[in-house]
Design an enzyme around this catalytic site. Structure first.
Site, PDB file in Angstrom:
ATOM      1  CB  VAL A   1      98.873  18.717 -37.403  1.00  0.00           C
ATOM      2  CG1 VAL A   1      99.325  17.264 -37.383  1.00  0.00           C
ATOM      3  CG2 VAL A   1      98.634  19.229 -35.984  1.00  0.00           C
TER       4      VAL A   1
ATOM      5  NE  ARG B   1      92.874  29.206 -45.880  1.00  0.00           N
ATOM      6  CZ  ARG B   1      93.848  29.811 -45.222  1.00  0.00           C
ATOM      7  NH1 ARG B   1      94.173  31.044 -45.525  1.00  0.00           N
ATOM      8  NH2 ARG B   1      94.524  29.190 -44.275  1.00  0.00           N
TER       9      ARG B   1
ATOM     10  CD  GLU C   1     100.049   7.379 -29.056  1.00  0.00           C
ATOM     11  OE1 GLU C   1      99.518   8.017 -28.136  1.00  0.00           O
ATOM     12  OE2 GLU C   1     100.335   6.174 -28.979  1.00  0.00           O
TER      13      GLU C   1
ATOM     14  N   GLY D   1      99.075  14.834 -27.847  1.00  0.00           N
ATOM     15  CA  GLY D   1     100.120  15.138 -28.815  1.00  0.00           C
ATOM     16  C   GLY D   1     101.144  14.047 -28.984  1.00  0.00           C
TER      17      GLY D   1
ATOM     18  CB  ILE E   1     102.458  12.099 -24.396  1.00  0.00           C
ATOM     19  CG1 ILE E   1     102.890  13.536 -24.091  1.00  0.00           C
ATOM     20  CG2 ILE E   1     102.785  11.172 -23.237  1.00  0.00           C
ATOM     21  CD1 ILE E   1     102.122  14.168 -22.935  1.00  0.00           C
TER      22      ILE E   1
ATOM     23  CE  LYS F   1      93.383  16.316 -26.416  1.00  0.00           C
ATOM     24  NZ  LYS F   1      94.035  17.592 -26.012  1.00  0.00           N
TER      25      LYS F   1
ATOM     26  N   GLY G   1     100.636  21.165 -30.501  1.00  0.00           N
ATOM     27  CA  GLY G   1     101.621  21.810 -31.362  1.00  0.00           C
ATOM     28  C   GLY G   1     101.862  20.996 -32.617  1.00  0.00           C
TER      29      GLY G   1
END
Lengths: 433, 433
Positions: free
Chosen positions: B17, B49, B131, B136, B138, B207, B306
């Site tokens: 992300v 890292r 959010e 994700g 939405i 969630k 994602g």
């Protein structure tokens, strides 16, 4: 932390939406106060017919003088749910001048002259919120203006008019013709006595203008939106769609051009595959797809109209605007910095489904195919079938590949001129693939 | 109107992300600046890292000292995408103390200890936006916190974990067992090497806690959420669901009790009818229904996870938080004024689908029915079938009417004790009707 002095709200219009707004403001007063941080008080209600009994509203609040109400000077928020261009525009700008923020459900005015309203709000440092103007209770304006503010929206596509979706759904499920389905919609209260704004696509076009402007950060007015209603959609069109594994929906489509240098906005009936989620949007529901670069494809679904759902959107805006006033700030204003031009319909890339009545003799298909080729339109599928009535006619159903709309409509014009083409039985765009 | 001094952003975490957030901040810098009203500048990136090559990020910005980064004092917004409870909590509270607002995608921390974060944000007059923590890209938090702020939400029901939906979708479409489907999800990158948080329902429960808290304006913590994962869902369960015209989904369900005096939040597999819109949510997509008093039933659908979709949500929040900073205001903070208690699972009213292996002899059905009656659970349908293997066993599939979960689970316990009941092959709740 609760402020005790209430925020004063003026309500312009007390019809289906306005009366529901007033009712919820009364019945849910303590929740609204807790969420805002201060109580809200209905300080005046402007109506056309003051004699009508309005349950739950103090008669002393009723006035026919909307102009005086917005000029009172002590009003924090004006809620405009009267609709139409005037006197709504003058009342809203006057509200800003006299220190109020505005919550509006007026899609026609925002699409016609949103820039004037935004400018007046900004000049006076006030808020202009209008979630209720598009798709009733479905949060769409706020997600586009705020949730997707860090993304790049490329496409907005959806069903934004409940009346026409109800009519098309009836035609699809019962095989009824347009008039019959419209009659049922009227009888059930889904269509107004004068259904022009809905069935001619004006309502959806206004919403498309608003959505396109916000999605692409540019100005899009009602006149920029290509518009075809559904009055020409026949039972035969619906049947033809079914044979293709499709259904017909009145779509509002806002797109960024592939080169990113312009946008388009349009409303027209289109065939979409039954597998597309919009195909299963029934009755008067609305559903809108938003495609953004990073977010991917999002869908928003819900009741697109009606007193309660629209009131929900109005009250959500009321809470936001009141919070902003307490914080002495304002929410996002107009964002039109991209200044992207709106291209005409001819530039839109789409697909056509064309049904032709042709002479049933050799060489016709070759002739027709030549016309497509001359216009640079390539054919995806063609289905030829001889008629049973033995009058020497056959029907030819062509589905094209994607091409500019100008090339497609040019092809149709040229086809009409062929001797062997007796008539163009149906033309419809194909979307959603 | 553009401010030229940039707003400074510190990024904590630069994985899937974070790297996408950094990339979009660079490639879409001018759009972000136009929408915010000032440029935003990546001022530091804290990573574990530092030697890893990160394309497009100035190596001079990379640090391993996240603590020092959030304490710099010149940071306007901290974006936290490292996840987990610590050090995220300490870093976020430190960010508030040192003058920054925070955008976080950290569902675990918000569900575990959101109150501490909210309190720190409020104490220092800063924003906490998240959010990206739920579903994700939405838009869901903002619609609940703002669009529906004038409405009364009664129910939130949906698919909020992409990994488990992918697994169940595979099991449903291919008949595969749980392990096989999990292997495929892992191979395709939908499941992590250690899938516990997803398959045991912890992710979805976090969630659910966040959604319930916001929807009902009360505090709901992870521990308040009843949780069953999908590791016990068998191919036989899926087949059984199919015979009922259903499919199995892992649902997060937040409900206000009928009397309005308490709320519940739960995550468990459930059978839903194929006609329900959630039944057609495929692969790793998420979809959430929100039912509100005035708005009616809304649905939000899209990619639930994602890098890019989550980054879209983060950047939408970044724009909002930056706008608030320029306006010297803050967005909505915690709203927990209703202080509604969270009831245990036993109080939830639901339906059970129970599959029993019973002795194939007269009187068994009467015996079983008596147990249901004694627990006050009424039966909707019962299907009895003798087995082909002639071992004297039959199977009995019972679907109940709605009843408190405690009565239903009590019924199952009593059934287990019957001599004639050889075993309980499957128990699953039925939802979505």
């Amino acid at each position: 932390m609760m402020r005790t002095r209430p925020l004063k709200v003026a309500l312009l219009g007390c019809g289906v939406v306005g009366s529901e707004v007033a009712r919820i403001m009364t019945t849910h007063a303590s929740d609204l106060a807790a969420r805002i941080g201060a109580p809200v008080e209905l300080a005046g209600v402007a109506v056309r017919r003051p004699s009508k009994v309005r349950e739950g509203i103090d008669p002393a609040l009723i006035t026919t003088d909307a102009t005086a109400l917005v000029k009172r000077g002590d009003i924090d928020v004006v809620i405009e749910v009267i609709g139409g261009i005037e006197p709504a525009r003058t009342l809203i700008t006057s509200a800003f001048e006299h220190g109020a923020s505005v919550v509006s459900a007026n899609k026609a005015l925002l699409a016609e002259d949103g820039a004037t309203l935004y400018a007046a709000a900004e000049e006076h440092g006030k808020d202009l919120y209008f979630e209720a103007a598009v798709a009733g209770a479905i949060p769409l304006i706020r997600p586009l203006r705020e949730s997707l503010a860090g993304d790049k929206v490329n496409r907005v596509l959806g069903i934004v008019n409940g009346t026409t979706n109800f009519i098309l759904d009836k035609m699809d499920s019962s095989g009824a013709g347009y008039s019959e389905a419209l009659d049922e919609a009227t009888a059930l209260g889904y269509a107004e006595a004068d259904p022009t704004a809905d069935v001619e696509g004006f309502d959806a076009a206004a919403k498309a203008a608003i959505l396109a402007g916000i999605a692409f950060h540019t100005r899009v007015r009602l006149d920029d939106v290509y518009r075809e209603g559904l009055t020409d959609v026949s039972a035969a069109d619906i049947a033809s769609a079914k044979r293709m594994g499709c259904t017909v929906k009145l779509l509002a489509i806002c797109e960024r051009a592939a080169d990113g240098k312009s946008v388009t906005a349009r409303v027209h009936p289109a065939m979409i595959p039954l597998s597309h989620p919009l195909a299963s949007v029934r009755e008067a529901y609305n559903a809108v797809f938003v495609e953004a670069e990073a977010a991917g494809q999002l869908m928003f679904y819900g009741p697109g109209a009606g007193g309660s759902p629209t009131a929900s959107a109005v009250l959500g805006d009321l809470v936001a605007v009141c919070r902003n006033r307490l914080a002495e700030s304002t929410g996002p204003g107009e964002s039109a910095y991209t200044q992207l031009p709106v291209s005409p319909m001819g530039d839109v890339v789409t697909r056509y489904h064309i049904s032709l009545d042709v002479a049933d003799k050799p060489g016709v298909l070759a002739q027709v195919a030549t016309v497509f080729a001359e216009h640079g339109v390539s054919i995806d599928t063609v289905r030829q079938q001889g008629r049973q009535d033995g009058n020497g006619e056959a029907s030819l159903v062509v589905v094209t590949h994607r091409a500019p709309d100008a090339a497609l409509s040019g092809t149709v014009e040229a086809l009409r001129k062929l001797d062997t083409v007796r008539g163009v039985a149906s033309i419809m765009r194909v979307e959603g693939e």
